[in-house]
Motif scaffolding. Structure first.
Motif, mmCIF file in Angstrom:
data_model
loop_
_atom_site.group_PDB
_atom_site.id
_atom_site.type_symbol
_atom_site.label_atom_id
_atom_site.label_comp_id
_atom_site.label_asym_id
_atom_site.label_seq_id
_atom_site.Cartn_x
_atom_site.Cartn_y
_atom_site.Cartn_z
ATOM 1 N N ILE A 1 -68.488 58.536 81.167
ATOM 2 C CA ILE A 1 -68.353 57.559 82.245
ATOM 3 C C ILE A 1 -69.710 56.892 82.372
ATOM 4 O O ILE A 1 -70.740 57.567 82.401
ATOM 5 C CB ILE A 1 -67.873 58.202 83.563
ATOM 6 C CG1 ILE A 1 -67.655 57.119 84.625
ATOM 7 C CG2 ILE A 1 -68.820 59.298 84.050
ATOM 8 C CD1 ILE A 1 -66.918 57.629 85.849
ATOM 9 N N TYR A 2 -69.748 55.559 82.432
ATOM 10 C CA TYR A 2 -71.028 54.882 82.232
ATOM 11 C C TYR A 2 -71.100 53.528 82.934
ATOM 12 O O TYR A 2 -70.100 52.930 83.305
ATOM 13 C CB TYR A 2 -71.267 54.668 80.730
ATOM 14 C CG TYR A 2 -70.204 53.827 80.069
ATOM 15 C CD1 TYR A 2 -70.302 52.436 80.017
ATOM 16 C CD2 TYR A 2 -69.070 54.410 79.503
ATOM 17 C CE1 TYR A 2 -69.317 51.660 79.435
ATOM 18 C CE2 TYR A 2 -68.082 53.654 78.906
ATOM 19 C CZ TYR A 2 -68.214 52.283 78.871
ATOM 20 O OH TYR A 2 -67.239 51.505 78.294
ATOM 21 N N ILE B 1 -65.132 53.897 81.115
ATOM 22 C CA ILE B 1 -64.848 55.315 80.902
ATOM 23 C C ILE B 1 -64.249 55.482 79.519
ATOM 24 O O ILE B 1 -63.501 54.615 79.047
ATOM 25 C CB ILE B 1 -63.914 55.874 81.995
ATOM 26 C CG1 ILE B 1 -63.731 57.385 81.843
ATOM 27 C CG2 ILE B 1 -62.564 55.161 81.985
ATOM 28 C CD1 ILE B 1 -63.049 58.031 83.036
ATOM 29 N N GLU B 2 -64.622 56.558 78.832
ATOM 30 C CA GLU B 2 -64.027 56.926 77.561
ATOM 31 C C GLU B 2 -63.505 58.354 77.675
ATOM 32 O O GLU B 2 -64.175 59.220 78.245
ATOM 33 C CB GLU B 2 -65.043 56.838 76.424
ATOM 34 C CG GLU B 2 -65.554 55.431 76.177
ATOM 35 C CD GLU B 2 -66.595 55.367 75.056
ATOM 36 O OE1 GLU B 2 -66.740 56.371 74.316
ATOM 37 O OE2 GLU B 2 -67.256 54.327 74.943
ATOM 38 N N ARG C 1 -61.068 53.909 75.372
ATOM 39 C CA ARG C 1 -61.999 53.283 76.324
ATOM 40 C C ARG C 1 -61.285 52.297 77.237
ATOM 41 O O ARG C 1 -60.470 51.495 76.782
ATOM 42 C CB ARG C 1 -63.123 52.548 75.596
ATOM 43 C CG ARG C 1 -64.080 51.831 76.543
ATOM 44 C CD ARG C 1 -65.089 50.944 75.831
ATOM 45 N NE ARG C 1 -66.098 51.695 75.107
ATOM 46 C CZ ARG C 1 -67.199 51.142 74.574
ATOM 47 N NH1 ARG C 1 -67.403 49.829 74.698
ATOM 48 N NH2 ARG C 1 -68.069 51.892 73.924
ATOM 49 N N GLU D 1 -62.701 49.478 80.193
ATOM 50 C CA GLU D 1 -63.968 48.898 80.625
ATOM 51 C C GLU D 1 -63.732 47.579 81.355
ATOM 52 O O GLU D 1 -62.789 46.845 81.034
ATOM 53 C CB GLU D 1 -64.865 48.668 79.398
ATOM 54 C CG GLU D 1 -66.262 48.192 79.700
ATOM 55 C CD GLU D 1 -67.091 48.087 78.428
ATOM 56 O OE1 GLU D 1 -67.549 49.141 77.927
ATOM 57 O OE2 GLU D 1 -67.236 46.961 77.904
#
Length: 203
Positions: A130-131, A160-161, A181, A183
């Motif tokens: 999560i980024y 998030i992946e 993914r 996004e």
């Protein structure tokens, strides 16, 4: 506002970097391994393909990067296919990385896009992430003609992946060589909305 957008994308992840540095000095690196058994520290290259949609808000009161009003008074928008390539650096429970993209419009006003962004976030689940991300993007529009200029500005997003095991498909791959993914990105002062989804292969 653009600086706020880029900063906010990293805000949740940056406080973890100091903790990750402390973890890296711990002799027991095995304890920092991801749940799928991959090393807690190292280099993880990846590539992927995604599809989605993007709408640019180019009205006269909120125009970004010099994008003119669209012909007919409509926003620039359309379907897109995006290829990405990048590298993650796992740092125990968190990661940092950099990613480049090339994007082709498949229907609508968008011709091409390309750019680069930094990423930072948490490692979750089987091999998930999560980024937040922030970088710089260039875009060209079919609607402005064959010789139209590229427009450019900062970009930021969240994503998030997840690996197959995280969504009940653990038998599809061993040790999760792929991730799915989701996004959402934005261009300039929240002047575009770009949701995308696709598959990332890492090794």
């Amino acid at each position: 506002m653009r600086i706020l957008l880029a900063t906010a994308a990293f805000a949740a992840a940056l406080p973890t970097v100091a903790f990750a540095q402390d973890t890296a000095t711990d002799a027991n690196i095995e304890a920092a391994r991801a749940p799928d058994g991959s090393p807690g520290f190292g280099i993880e290259p990846y590539f992927g393909i995604m599809g989605g949609y993007e709408q640019f808000d180019d009205n006269a009161y909120n125009r970004t990067a010099g994008i003119p009003a669209a012909p007919g008074g409509r926003d620039f928008d359309g379907g897109i296919v995006q290829g990405v390539v990048g590298v993650n650096v796992p740092l125990g429970p968190v990661f940092v990385g950099v990613e480049g993209n090339a994007t082709k419009g498949v229907k609508g006003a968008i011709d091409w896009e390309y750019g680069v962004a930094g990423r930072a976030g948490f490692r979750i689940g089987d091999s998930g992430l999560i980024y937040g991300k922030a970088g710089y993007q260039w875009v060209n529009f079919d609607a402005l003609g064959d010789d139209s200029r590229d427009f450019h500005d900062i970009t930021a997003g969240l994503g998030i992946e997840v690996g197959p095991k995280d969504i009940g498909l653990g038998g599809v791959t061993s040790r999760s060589g792929i991730r799915f993914r989701l996004e959402v990105n934005s261009f300039g002062d929240f002047n575009s909305f770009q949701p995308v989804a696709g598959i990332i292969a890492h090794f």
